[in-house]
Scaffold this motif. Sequence first.
Motif, mmCIF file in Angstrom:
data_model
loop_
_atom_site.group_PDB
_atom_site.id
_atom_site.type_symbol
_atom_site.label_atom_id
_atom_site.label_comp_id
_atom_site.label_asym_id
_atom_site.label_seq_id
_atom_site.Cartn_x
_atom_site.Cartn_y
_atom_site.Cartn_z
ATOM 1 N N ILE A 33 -11.030 65.820 36.186
ATOM 2 C CA ILE A 33 -11.370 64.765 35.164
ATOM 3 C C ILE A 33 -12.112 63.684 35.594
ATOM 4 O O ILE A 33 -12.051 63.230 36.679
ATOM 5 C CB ILE A 33 -10.315 64.480 34.319
ATOM 6 N N SER B 154 -13.735 60.065 30.993
ATOM 7 C CA SER B 154 -13.461 60.904 29.895
ATOM 8 C C SER B 154 -12.426 59.973 29.217
ATOM 9 O O SER B 154 -11.676 59.282 29.734
ATOM 10 C CB SER B 154 -12.960 62.040 30.649
ATOM 11 N N SER C 289 -15.573 65.669 35.921
ATOM 12 C CA SER C 289 -15.282 66.805 34.929
ATOM 13 C C SER C 289 -15.465 68.411 35.394
ATOM 14 O O SER C 289 -16.727 68.839 35.149
ATOM 15 C CB SER C 289 -15.949 66.520 33.426
#
Length: 148
Positions: free
Chosen positions: A116, A120, A102
Amino acid sequence: MNIKEHLLQACYSYVNKRIASYKDEIETIKESIENNDKSNDEGDDSGNGKLFNDLELNVQYLSDANKMLDTLKLINSKTVNTNVSLGSLVKTTSNNFYISISVGKIDLEGDTYFGISIQSPIGQLLKNNDVGDIVTFNNNTFTITEII
């Protein structure tokens, strides 16, 4: 260098800066604690309580950043995946995602990518999908157009 190598390098740069920052902060806090101990003859350590909390917090942040670094070491930027997994560059009808850690927005060669984590919420939705699959996230629906 291909686009995935550039993205991986951007992630490494992000994590290494965070690690250096946390290490610097930890050293500064340790010095402050030592200076408080030397200048405080009455045994009043009220100032040290906050410093110890800050130290503990920064040690945790450093640990988290090191875990991010470990995740990056698992990525081979030369691997081309047929479905979405760690290290994939996923192009969709709305955004481009680099499945890594992230880091947020990465601007590279005139395009925008979002670094990402596979853990997530959006990473979990994309995981194991193929080109042509439709994903809905936060009331936005998009189609995976390419996986590199």
